[in-house]
Design a protein around this motif. Structure first.
Motif, short mmCIF file in Angstrom:
data_model
loop_
_atom_site.label_atom_id
_atom_site.label_comp_id
_atom_site.label_asym_id
_atom_site.label_seq_id
_atom_site.Cartn_x
_atom_site.Cartn_y
_atom_site.Cartn_z
N UNK A 82 -0.40 13.14 13.07
CA UNK A 82 -1.18 12.30 14.28
C UNK A 82 -1.63 11.00 13.84
N UNK A 83 -2.28 10.85 12.52
CA UNK A 83 -2.87 9.75 12.39
C UNK A 83 -1.99 8.44 11.92
N UNK A 84 -0.41 9.06 12.08
CA UNK A 84 0.45 7.99 11.83
C UNK A 84 1.19 7.47 13.13
N UNK A 85 0.71 8.22 14.20
CA UNK A 85 1.44 8.19 15.43
C UNK A 85 1.38 6.53 15.98
N UNK A 86 0.69 5.72 15.52
CA UNK A 86 0.51 4.67 15.83
C UNK A 86 1.35 3.29 15.45
N UNK A 87 2.23 3.71 14.29
CA UNK A 87 2.74 3.25 13.27
C UNK A 87 4.22 2.86 13.94
N UNK A 88 4.83 1.85 13.94
CA UNK A 88 6.04 1.46 14.40
C UNK A 88 7.06 1.98 13.31
N UNK A 89 8.48 1.88 13.52
CA UNK A 89 9.43 2.33 12.67
C UNK A 89 9.46 1.85 11.41
N UNK A 90 9.22 0.22 11.62
CA UNK A 90 9.29 -0.46 9.99
C UNK A 90 8.16 0.18 9.23
N UNK A 91 6.95 0.13 9.80
CA UNK A 91 5.78 0.79 9.11
C UNK A 91 5.97 2.03 8.58
N UNK A 92 6.54 3.07 9.35
CA UNK A 92 6.83 4.38 9.09
C UNK A 92 7.97 4.39 7.61
N UNK A 93 8.72 3.46 7.80
CA UNK A 93 9.81 3.37 6.81
C UNK A 93 9.01 2.62 5.39
N UNK A 94 7.94 1.96 5.40
CA UNK A 94 7.26 1.60 4.29
C UNK A 94 6.68 2.73 3.59
N UNK A 95 5.97 3.51 4.61
CA UNK A 95 5.26 4.70 4.22
C UNK A 95 6.18 5.73 3.40
N UNK A 96 7.37 5.73 3.98
CA UNK A 96 8.60 6.78 3.50
C UNK A 96 8.66 6.29 2.17
N UNK A 97 8.86 4.90 1.95
CA UNK A 97 9.47 4.44 0.61
C UNK A 97 8.43 4.50 -0.36
N UNK A 98 7.05 4.54 -0.32
CA UNK A 98 6.04 4.71 -0.96
C UNK A 98 5.70 6.14 -1.49
N UNK A 99 6.57 7.37 -0.84
CA UNK A 99 6.09 8.70 -1.08
C UNK A 99 6.82 8.96 -2.26
N UNK A 100 5.92 9.79 -3.02
CA UNK A 100 6.42 10.33 -4.16
C UNK A 100 6.46 11.99 -4.07
N UNK A 101 7.46 12.61 -4.44
CA UNK A 101 7.38 14.22 -4.34
C UNK A 101 6.54 14.63 -5.30
N UNK A 102 5.77 15.73 -5.19
CA UNK A 102 4.80 16.49 -6.11
C UNK A 102 4.78 17.85 -6.02
N UNK A 103 5.36 18.62 -6.99
CA UNK A 103 5.42 20.10 -6.69
C UNK A 103 4.15 20.63 -7.33
N UNK A 104 3.70 21.79 -6.66
CA UNK A 104 2.36 22.54 -7.34
C UNK A 104 2.77 23.93 -7.64
N UNK A 105 2.24 24.60 -8.44
CA UNK A 105 2.43 25.99 -8.94
C UNK A 105 1.27 26.79 -7.86
N UNK A 106 1.84 27.76 -7.35
CA UNK A 106 0.81 28.70 -6.44
C UNK A 106 -0.05 29.37 -7.47
#
Length: 128
Positions: free
Chosen positions: A104-128
């Motif tokens: 929801x809070x990213x809904x105002x972003x366009x395709x280019x901005x979402x691509x920048x967010x996607x490029x900045x993501x890092x996968x992190x795994x947590x143990x339960x």
């Protein structure tokens, strides 16, 4: 068929150190010896894959791989391997973009901005 079946006799060199990478390999049966530049060794057997580093990073082979007894491998050429890796990467990227579009809070972003967010993501795994 993208993969080719190849049989190597005991002692036969499959990959020579410092040569250009031409194939990715998966061992069907038998085992191989991997001799690194520093002369350390390890063995791989049925189900293991090898040869991807030179294809992924376009660099010379960093080890010699030799059949330890008769070994049967399936090999995939460089072009097909790189195409498959690029497709997998694009599919994963598209999947991440679809998830971000639902936040929801990213809904105002366009395709280019979402691509920048996607490029900045890092996968992190947590143990339960």
């Amino acid at each position: 068929n993208a993969m080719q079946k190849q049989t190597y006799a005991s002692g036969e060199v499959i990959i020579e150190v410092d040569t250009k990478g031409d194939y990715f390999y998966v061992i069907e049966s038998g085992s191989i010896r991997i001799i690194r530049r520093d002369l350390s060794e390890l063995s791989l057997s049925s189900g293991a894959a090898f040869g991807e580093l030179a294809l992924l990073y376009n660099c010379p082979r960093n080890a010699t791989c030799q059949a330890d007894g008769e070994v049967v491998v399936w090999r995939l050429d460089r072009k097909t391997f790189q195409h498959m890796m690029a497709k997998k990467s694009k599919d994963k990227y598209d999947e991440v973009l679809q998830v971000l579009k639902k936040v929801p809070f990213l809904s105002s972003l366009g395709e280019k901005e979402l691509m920048k967010v996607a490029n900045g993501l890092n996968k992190k795994e947590f143990k339960e």
